[in-house]
Design a protein around this motif. Structure first.
Motif, PDB file in Angstrom:
ATOM      1  N   TYR A 153       0.842  -1.187   0.000  1.00 32.76           N
ATOM      2  CA  TYR A 153       0.000   0.000   0.000  1.00 32.76           C
ATOM      3  C   TYR A 153       0.886   1.249   0.000  1.00 32.76           C
ATOM      4  CZ  TYR A 153      -4.152  -2.738   1.341  1.00 32.76           C
ATOM      5  OH  TYR A 153      -5.192  -3.623   1.370  1.00 32.76           O
ATOM      6  N   LYS A 196     -10.720  10.271  -2.480  1.00 35.71           N
ATOM      7  CA  LYS A 196     -10.008   9.142  -3.080  1.00 35.71           C
ATOM      8  C   LYS A 196      -9.807   8.018  -2.067  1.00 35.71           C
ATOM      9  CE  LYS A 196      -5.826   7.939  -5.683  1.00 35.71           C
ATOM     10  NZ  LYS A 196      -6.495   7.024  -6.637  1.00 35.71           N
ATOM     11  N   GLN A 197      -9.588   8.363  -0.800  1.00 37.17           N
ATOM     12  CA  GLN A 197      -9.453   7.333   0.233  1.00 37.17           C
ATOM     13  C   GLN A 197     -10.693   6.448   0.287  1.00 37.17           C
ATOM     14  OE1 GLN A 197      -8.591   9.673   3.695  1.00 37.17           O
ATOM     15  NE2 GLN A 197      -6.392   9.776   3.262  1.00 37.17           N
ATOM     16  N   LEU A 228      -8.316   3.992  -2.071  1.00 36.14           N
ATOM     17  CA  LEU A 228      -7.180   4.164  -1.169  1.00 36.14           C
ATOM     18  C   LEU A 228      -6.012   4.888  -1.833  1.00 36.14           C
ATOM     19  CD1 LEU A 228      -7.026   0.795   0.816  1.00 36.14           C
ATOM     20  CD2 LEU A 228      -8.177   2.926   1.443  1.00 36.14           C
ATOM     21  N   HIS A 229      -5.533   4.375  -2.937  1.00 33.98           N
ATOM     22  CA  HIS A 229      -4.430   5.030  -3.641  1.00 33.98           C
ATOM     23  C   HIS A 229      -4.278   4.418  -5.024  1.00 33.98           C
ATOM     24  CE1 HIS A 229      -1.496   1.673  -3.330  1.00 33.98           C
ATOM     25  NE2 HIS A 229      -2.114   1.420  -2.185  1.00 33.98           N
ATOM     26  N   VAL A 239      -8.198  14.151  -1.667  1.00 30.16           N
ATOM     27  CA  VAL A 239      -7.532  13.019  -1.016  1.00 30.16           C
ATOM     28  C   VAL A 239      -8.532  12.239  -0.161  1.00 30.16           C
ATOM     29  CG1 VAL A 239      -5.854  12.401   0.771  1.00 30.16           C
ATOM     30  CG2 VAL A 239      -5.197  13.950  -1.073  1.00 30.16           C
ATOM     31  N   THR A 278      -2.218   7.958  -0.180  1.00 32.73           N
ATOM     32  CA  THR A 278      -3.294   8.349  -1.095  1.00 32.73           C
ATOM     33  C   THR A 278      -2.831   9.431  -2.061  1.00 32.73           C
ATOM     34  OG1 THR A 278      -4.933   7.813   0.590  1.00 32.73           O
ATOM     35  CG2 THR A 278      -5.664   9.209  -1.226  1.00 32.73           C
ATOM     36  N   GLU A 279      -2.022  10.356  -1.581  1.00 31.63           N
ATOM     37  CA  GLU A 279      -1.570  11.470  -2.419  1.00 31.63           C
ATOM     38  C   GLU A 279      -0.764  11.013  -3.622  1.00 31.63           C
ATOM     39  OE1 GLU A 279      -2.148  13.023   1.745  1.00 31.63           O
ATOM     40  OE2 GLU A 279      -1.371  11.202   0.805  1.00 31.63           O
TER      41      GLU A 279
END
Length: 400
Positions: free
Chosen positions: A71, A267-268, A272-273, A264, A74-75
């Protein structure tokens, strides 16, 4: 026979609003090998740097494999965000890595922006016509679209009156080689647009997937680059789909920190990313200047095929038809005599194994059925000439 079991759930109001993309439906037809397709906005596969991409993935997995498969934030992968910020800054933008969010293709960027900026019945300004994928994405959040008039020079800044802009969440615009028309805003119009947006307090979403695909004329500074000088609020979307390969599904958003912070969070809740492995591989590809040697080859592909299509249209289409002459990108826009419905024309064209996209779906308010989009990006020159000859014959039958 047993009666089918009804599902024990009901679709949401939002889901009931969903419709299939007109382009995606047409692409089902173009899967037949005999069809000459001017429909899809697909980059030319000849421009995909397959061996370079393979080597980058191999290197990342060999040297940093466990981190690449883990993992991530997120950015986005920090070195890639730094590269994007530096690339924008080199063009004159005032931006830091903290203002960059890496996303899973710019289509995800559109969806995230819709989530954080649009409420039901929010006013959203769009070019007339506009990118179908954006209209489809934003429509999930049930905005009230307000079309902004365009002409041969693209969006008309003077058409954005105080009444038109009042209460609007943003203006969505593609200033470079616009999809679907191929038009580009002049520097004068860019400045006029930014000044007007600043006066009216209107935010702008600048979508620029094709800006690096200029093969004629002079490059123009982006709206995001000019924004600070004129006091405008601009969010910029970019993508690696057109400069490397769309299968990587990698794009970015550049914006002020408060917007990035909210995106962000959205998107989370979405994915998540963006995949770490892909981000690290793309950074490996671009970090030492590969795009500077690669992009001229890609531009030459589009320049040759675009020129071939324009020459064929000049030769085959009747005088009652007009079309744009793009300086870059992948599309040109055809306007037919008012009595011709391009959807009906498409049915006749498909019977002769030629496909294109009718223009009406690109208009947020409908209408303008006498338009169509042609893409030359993936079609060999001999097939461009053959397909345009078929369309020209059909058009002459309509206008006889």
């Amino acid at each position: 026979m047993d009666k089918p079991i009804e599902p024990a759930f009901s679709f949401s109001e939002r889901a009931q609003q969903l419709t299939s993309s007109a382009i995606r439906e047409i692409l089902k037809v173009t899967e037949r090998p005999e069809v000459i397709s001017f429909a899809g906005g697909l980059p030319a596969p000849a421009g995909f740097p397959v061996e370079v991409v393979r080597a980058a993935f191999d290197k990342v997995l060999a040297t940093n494999g466990r981190a690449a498969l883990q993992y991530g934030p997120t950015e986005g992968y920090r070195p890639l965000r730094e590269w994007v910020a530096a690339d924008l800054a080199a063009a004159g933008a005032q931006v830091s890595p903290e203002q960059i969010l890496i996303v899973s293709g710019s289509q995800q960027a559109l969806d995230l922006l819709g989530k954080v900026l649009i409420d039901k019945d929010s006013k959203v300004l769009v070019e007339d016509p506009s990118y179908l994928g954006a209209l489809q994405s934003f429509s999930l959040y049930q905005p009230q679209y307000v079309p902004v008039p365009t002409d041969e020079g693209g969006l008309i800044p003077e058409a954005i009156t105080p009444e038109l802009a009042a209460g609007a969440r943003f203006l969505y615009a593609l200033p470079n080689f616009q999809n679907p028309t191929g038009r580009t805003l002049s520097l004068e119009r860019r400045i006029a647009l930014l000044k007007r947006a600043a006066e009216l307090g209107l935010a702008i979403i600048e979508d620029d997937p094709y800006g690096e695909l200029r093969y004629a004329g002079e490059p123009q500074p982006g709206l995001f680059t000019l924004a600070a000088e004129y006091g405008a609020n601009v969010v910029r979307l970019g993508t690696f789909s057109k400069v490397l390969a769309p299968g990587l599904r990698l794009g970015f958003i550049a914006a002020a920190r408060p917007i990035i912070d909210k995106l962000v969070q959205a998107k989370q809740a979405t994915d998540l990313h963006t995949p770490t492995l892909t981000q690290m591989a793309v950074y490996e590809i671009v970090k030492d200047g590969f795009l500077q040697e690669h992009l001229p080859k890609v531009r030459e592909i589009y320049r040759k095929q675009g020129r071939c299509m324009l020459e064929a249209i000049e030769r085959e289409f009747p005088d009652t038809v007009s079309w744009t002459r793009p300086e870059g990108g992948m599309f040109l826009w055809v306007t037919l005599p008012g009595h011709i419905d391009s959807t009906a024309l498409l049915q006749k064209a498909i019977e002769q194994n030629v496909a294109f996209v009718p223009g009406a779906p690109f208009y947020s308010g409908g209408g303008r059925a006498n338009t169509m989009r042609l893409s030359f990006a993936t079609v060999p020159e001999d097939k461009i000439r053959a397909g345009i000859a078929i369309l020209g014959k059909l058009l002459k039958e309509y206008t006889a």
